[in-house]
Design an enzyme around this catalytic site. Sequence first.
Site, PDB file in Angstrom:
ATOM      1  N   THR A  19       4.379   2.757   5.692  1.00  0.00           N
ATOM      2  CA  THR A  19       2.993   2.305   5.827  1.00  0.00           C
ATOM      3  C   THR A  19       2.276   3.226   6.792  1.00  0.00           C
ATOM      4  O   THR A  19       2.848   3.621   7.818  1.00  0.00           O
ATOM      5  CB  THR A  19       2.901   0.850   6.330  1.00  0.00           C
ATOM      6  OG1 THR A  19       1.556   0.573   6.723  1.00  0.00           O
ATOM      7  CG2 THR A  19       3.810   0.616   7.519  1.00  0.00           C
ATOM      8  N   ARG A  71      -5.297  -1.804   9.464  1.00  0.00           N
ATOM      9  CA  ARG A  71      -5.242  -3.270   9.387  1.00  0.00           C
ATOM     10  C   ARG A  71      -5.413  -3.871  10.776  1.00  0.00           C
ATOM     11  O   ARG A  71      -6.412  -3.616  11.444  1.00  0.00           O
ATOM     12  CB  ARG A  71      -3.922  -3.730   8.734  1.00  0.00           C
ATOM     13  CG  ARG A  71      -3.842  -3.530   7.254  1.00  0.00           C
ATOM     14  CD  ARG A  71      -2.924  -4.499   6.578  1.00  0.00           C
ATOM     15  NE  ARG A  71      -1.668  -4.696   7.293  1.00  0.00           N
ATOM     16  CZ  ARG A  71      -0.768  -5.607   6.967  1.00  0.00           C
ATOM     17  NH1 ARG A  71      -0.991  -6.412   5.964  1.00  0.00           N
ATOM     18  NH2 ARG A  71       0.355  -5.734   7.643  1.00  0.00           N
ATOM     19  N   ASP A  98       2.774  -0.268  11.981  1.00  0.00           N
ATOM     20  CA  ASP A  98       2.742  -1.608  12.583  1.00  0.00           C
ATOM     21  C   ASP A  98       4.026  -2.402  12.383  1.00  0.00           C
ATOM     22  O   ASP A  98       4.017  -3.633  12.458  1.00  0.00           O
ATOM     23  CB  ASP A  98       1.558  -2.396  12.015  1.00  0.00           C
ATOM     24  CG  ASP A  98       1.648  -2.593  10.505  1.00  0.00           C
ATOM     25  OD1 ASP A  98       2.500  -1.948   9.857  1.00  0.00           O
ATOM     26  OD2 ASP A  98       0.849  -3.375   9.957  1.00  0.00           O
ATOM     27  N   ARG A 107       0.584  -5.369  -6.178  1.00  0.00           N
ATOM     28  CA  ARG A 107       0.700  -6.665  -5.506  1.00  0.00           C
ATOM     29  C   ARG A 107       1.277  -7.675  -6.496  1.00  0.00           C
ATOM     30  O   ARG A 107       1.106  -7.536  -7.709  1.00  0.00           O
ATOM     31  CB  ARG A 107      -0.671  -7.144  -5.027  1.00  0.00           C
ATOM     32  CG  ARG A 107      -1.439  -6.110  -4.212  1.00  0.00           C
ATOM     33  CD  ARG A 107      -0.850  -5.883  -2.842  1.00  0.00           C
ATOM     34  NE  ARG A 107      -1.628  -4.918  -2.065  1.00  0.00           N
ATOM     35  CZ  ARG A 107      -1.296  -4.512  -0.848  1.00  0.00           C
ATOM     36  NH1 ARG A 107      -0.208  -4.980  -0.263  1.00  0.00           N
ATOM     37  NH2 ARG A 107      -2.057  -3.639  -0.198  1.00  0.00           N
ATOM     38  N   ASP A 116       5.174  -4.725   6.063  1.00  0.00           N
ATOM     39  CA  ASP A 116       5.702  -6.036   6.422  1.00  0.00           C
ATOM     40  C   ASP A 116       5.753  -6.993   5.240  1.00  0.00           C
ATOM     41  O   ASP A 116       6.683  -7.790   5.119  1.00  0.00           O
ATOM     42  CB  ASP A 116       4.923  -6.637   7.588  1.00  0.00           C
ATOM     43  CG  ASP A 116       3.431  -6.786   7.302  1.00  0.00           C
ATOM     44  OD1 ASP A 116       2.961  -6.291   6.267  1.00  0.00           O
ATOM     45  OD2 ASP A 116       2.739  -7.410   8.126  1.00  0.00           O
ATOM     46  N   GLY A 147       0.820  -1.199   0.000  1.00  0.00           N
ATOM     47  CA  GLY A 147       0.000   0.000   0.000  1.00  0.00           C
ATOM     48  C   GLY A 147       0.856   1.252   0.000  1.00  0.00           C
ATOM     49  O   GLY A 147       1.903   1.301   0.648  1.00  0.00           O
ATOM     50  N   ASP A 200      -0.012   2.352   8.701  1.00  0.00           N
ATOM     51  CA  ASP A 200      -0.500   1.566   9.832  1.00  0.00           C
ATOM     52  C   ASP A 200       0.393   1.662  11.072  1.00  0.00           C
ATOM     53  O   ASP A 200      -0.050   1.348  12.177  1.00  0.00           O
ATOM     54  CB  ASP A 200      -0.649   0.097   9.433  1.00  0.00           C
ATOM     55  CG  ASP A 200      -1.570  -0.089   8.247  1.00  0.00           C
ATOM     56  OD1 ASP A 200      -2.502   0.713   8.094  1.00  0.00           O
ATOM     57  OD2 ASP A 200      -1.348  -1.041   7.470  1.00  0.00           O
TER      58      ASP A 200
END
Length: 319
Positions: free
Chosen positions: A125, A171, A129, A72, A103, A11, A127
């Site tokens: 990202t 996410r 994360d 992707r 990740d 993303g 996120d």
Amino acid sequence: MKRIGVLTSGGDSPGMNAAIRAVVRKAIYHDVEIFGVYYGYAGLISGQIEKLEIGSVGDIIHRGGTMLYTARCEEFKTIEGQKKAIEQLNKFGIEGLVVIGGDGSFQGAKKLTEHGFPCVGVPGTIDNDIPGTDFTIGFDTALNTIIEAIDKIRDTATSHERTYVIEVMGRDAGDLALWAGLADGAETILIPEENYEMDDVIARLKRGHARGKKHSIIIVAEGVGSGIDIGKEIQEQTKLETRVTVLGHIQRGGSPTAADRVLASRLGAKAVELLLEGQAGKMVGIESNELVSHDIDDALAKKHAVDQRMYQLSKELSI
């Protein structure tokens, strides 16, 4: 090392362009040729690679998204796909690769390193994360986008005396929800790292309503579940007029904040330094405002965790 490549994968996040710019110009500063890989690992397999110059990354530091595009790629998850990618890198004489992404992107960098091709990961990202760094590129911009949206929604919530449920991205991580909820004074914050009871949410709303509170804001991280379903349940149990807003991909776009531009510039340059030092299978990050590096294996083996003290503080301040 005289030739390195750079790609963005997964993303997109605001600040990726700033990171690309840093990688390109840091490499050129050290008399190293730099090649851009378009469309992530898919473009790597198909050979969509071209040399970049100083001017190639001019006027991009303030732009969201990624000039290298992203995609992707299921084929890259196979050994055959990974070998095709390395063949392309060898074809262009590229000796090391900077991978900017989350990740999943780091998993790809890990695989290439295991095949003997040096890679360094840069965490990009929204996120936030990725273990091994306090912040990822794009998190701050997405956070500010969410806060701006909540501020506007609160105006409407106040005018109509409504309860608003706002679903944000992230996410399986609750950082965006937690930070946005604390920054905007949300009454309730639901994140995947913490269990919640709907009875507690309802009780909190009813207490607020009983003391004359005219509106409430509830932030739901997408990893918890559907904000729409939660909104319906709240309205059914409280009989309070409830509206749901799913912010969606608006959180990914926009001009990166100063914090993300600076972070991306520092991390991108550090990644090049590691490759030139002969290091591979690493990720760069920032901890306590100091640049750090970790083995990608170690980062991927750890589980992301939210700041429990911040979560507790959000509950204490929303009584």
